[in-house]
Design a protein around this motif. Structure first.
Motif, mmCIF file in Angstrom:
data_model
loop_
_atom_site.group_PDB
_atom_site.id
_atom_site.type_symbol
_atom_site.label_atom_id
_atom_site.label_comp_id
_atom_site.label_asym_id
_atom_site.label_seq_id
_atom_site.Cartn_x
_atom_site.Cartn_y
_atom_site.Cartn_z
ATOM 1 N N TYR A 75 0.844 -1.211 0.000
ATOM 2 C CA TYR A 75 0.000 0.000 0.000
ATOM 3 C C TYR A 75 0.875 1.256 0.000
ATOM 4 C CZ TYR A 75 -3.965 3.066 0.713
ATOM 5 O OH TYR A 75 -4.923 4.044 0.534
ATOM 6 N N GLU A 90 -2.399 5.444 -5.389
ATOM 7 C CA GLU A 90 -3.259 5.106 -4.233
ATOM 8 C C GLU A 90 -4.730 5.022 -4.622
ATOM 9 O OE1 GLU A 90 -4.169 6.483 0.389
ATOM 10 O OE2 GLU A 90 -3.212 7.899 -0.968
ATOM 11 N N CYS A 120 -7.206 -3.314 0.952
ATOM 12 C CA CYS A 120 -5.836 -3.408 1.493
ATOM 13 C C CYS A 120 -5.799 -4.461 2.598
ATOM 14 C CB CYS A 120 -5.385 -2.041 2.008
ATOM 15 S SG CYS A 120 -6.299 -1.460 3.444
#
Length: 335
Positions: free
Chosen positions: A39, A48, A54
Motif C-alpha cells: 500500500y 493510491e 488493502c
C-alpha cells in the motif's frame, strides 16, 4: 526497463526482482494491495486511488497512515493477511491486479482464477528496495516509473552519504547491534537486508552469520553470548504479539537481561514506524540514517532526522508534516 509489452492481448510481461516473468494487465484499474508494504508503495508511485482493498495490518497498526493517506480510511481491508489471504473474499472486490504475499498456495489459487498477481518479496540486499518499487511501477503503469526513478535517486543519494562516512570505520569503532522483530528473540539473518542496514549505519551486526531471513527465532543464551551494545526493536503488535513498548518494558524490568550491554547502558531503541514498519517498506532508507545518527552522533552531527522525515513525507507521500508531527513519529507517538 524490465517490461515486455504485448498489448494485443490486453496483457504484458514484466519481471520480478528474481527475474521470474509475470503476466499483468496493460491497463490496471483495480488493485488489491494485500502484501505488507504494497500500500505504501502505491502511495509513493501515485497509484493510491486505484487501490480498492488493502490489508488489516496497514489499517490497524499505523494511525499515521490513516491520518496521512486520505484514501485508506475509505476502502475495506482483508483480515488476518499475515496468516493467509481468503481468495474467495478477495475476489468479491474484483481486482485486476493483486499485490500478493509470495505464498505458493495463494499464488496458485489466483492463477487458477486468472487473476494477475505480483508477489512481494523480502529484500535480501538494500539495492533490491528500489528494484521492487520498479517492479510495482511496471505492473501498475500510469506514469509510475517516473516516481520509481525519483525514489531510486533519493535512495542511492542518501545511502551514499551515509556510506561515505561509515565505510572506513575500524572494527573497534563499530558498536555491536542486534535487531529484534515481533519479539525480543526473533531477528534477521543473512537472507535479509537488515544486516546490511546495520553495517551501512556503522554498526557490527551480530546476526549476519545466521543463514536465515526475517523473524528468525533465537535463544536467550545466544543473545546473551552476543552481548550487543545496542538493541533495536521493530515490528511488534502483529496479531497477538505484544507492542514494542511492552517488549522494551519487560526487558528492562526483568532480571534475565540485565547483564547485556545494551540493557545496562539503556541502549534499547524502538525503531520509528510512521506509515509502515521501517524494517520492511520504503522508509528503510530512513532507518539507515536514523541508526547511523544513533550509533555515531559525532560523525552525523549535521544529520537532522526531523528535516529528513519532513522531506521524505513531502516528496514521496505528498504530506506536509509539521516539525512537531515529525518529532512524534520519531518518538513512536500516535497522531
Amino acid at each position: 526497463d524490465g517490461t515486455v509489452q504485448s498489448s494485443s492481448s490486453g496483457e504484458k510481461t514484466i519481471y520480478n526482482i528474481d527475474h521470474t516473468p509475470l503476466r499483468v494487465p496493460t491497463d490496471v484499474e483495480r488493485i488489491a494491495a494485500v502484501y505488507g508494504p504494497s500500500y505504501e508503495a502505491m502511495v509513493v508511485l501515485g497509484q493510491e486511488e486505484q487501490v480498492i482493498v488493502c490489508s488489516d495490518v496497514q489499517k490497524d497498526n499505523f494511525p499515521w497512515a490513516l491520518k496521512l493517506f486520505p484514501h485508506l480510511s475509505e476502502i475495506p481491508c482483508l483480515e488476518n493477511v499475515h496468516s493467509s489471504v481468503n481468495t474467495e473474499e478477495l475476489m468479491l472486490y474484483e481486482p485486476d491486479l493483486v499485490l500478493a504475499f509470495s505464498r505458493p498456495n495463494e499464488l496458485k489459487q489466483l492463477e487458477s482464477l486468472n487473476i494477475s498477481a505480483v508477489p512481494g518479496r523480502t529484500t535480501i540486499f538494500l539495492s533490491e528496495i528500489p528494484e521492487m518499487l520498479h517492479v510495482y511501477a511496471h505492473a501498475t503503469g500510469h506514469g509510475a516509473n517516473e516516481r520509481a526513478d525519483l525514489y531510486e535517486t533519493y535512495f542511492n543519494t542518501k545511502l551514499s552519504y551515509i556510506l561515505e562516512r561509515t565505510k572506513d570505520l575500524p572494527e573497534n569503532e563499530r558498536p555491536s547491534v542486534y535487531y529484534a522483530g515481533i519479539d525480543l528473540l526473533t531477528t534477521y539473518g543473512s537472507f535479509s537486508d537488515i544486516p546490511e542496514v546495520i553495517e551501512a549505519a556503522g554498526g557490527n551486526c551480530v546476526t549476519k552469520e545466521i543463514k536465515a531471513g526475517n523473524h528468525t527465532q533465537i535463544s536467550f543464551e545466544q543473545l546473551a553470548a552476543w552481548n550487543p551494545d545496542y538493541i533495536f526493536i521493530d515490528h511488534g503488535s502483529i496479531g497477538d504479539y505484544e507492542s514494542v513498548e511492552d517488549i522494551k518494558r519487560n526487558v528492562l524490568s526483568g532480571s534475565r537481561y540485565k547483564e547485556i550491554n545494551a540493557v545496562k547502558n539503556d541502549h534499547i531503541i524502538l525503531s520509528p514506524s510512521g506509515v509502515f514498519y521501517w524494517d520492511m517498506g520504503l522508509q528503510k532508507i530512513l532507518l539507515v540514517m536514523y541508526m547511523a545518527k544513533i550509533l555515531h552522533p559525532d560523525l552525523f552531527s549535521d544529520l537532522d532526522m526531523n528535516a529528513e522525515l519532513i522531506e521524505f513525507y513531502d516528496t514521496f507521500y505528498g504530506c506536509s508534516l509539521t516539525g512537531e508531527e515529525a518529532e512524534k513519529i520519531l518518538n513512536r507517538e500516535d497522531p
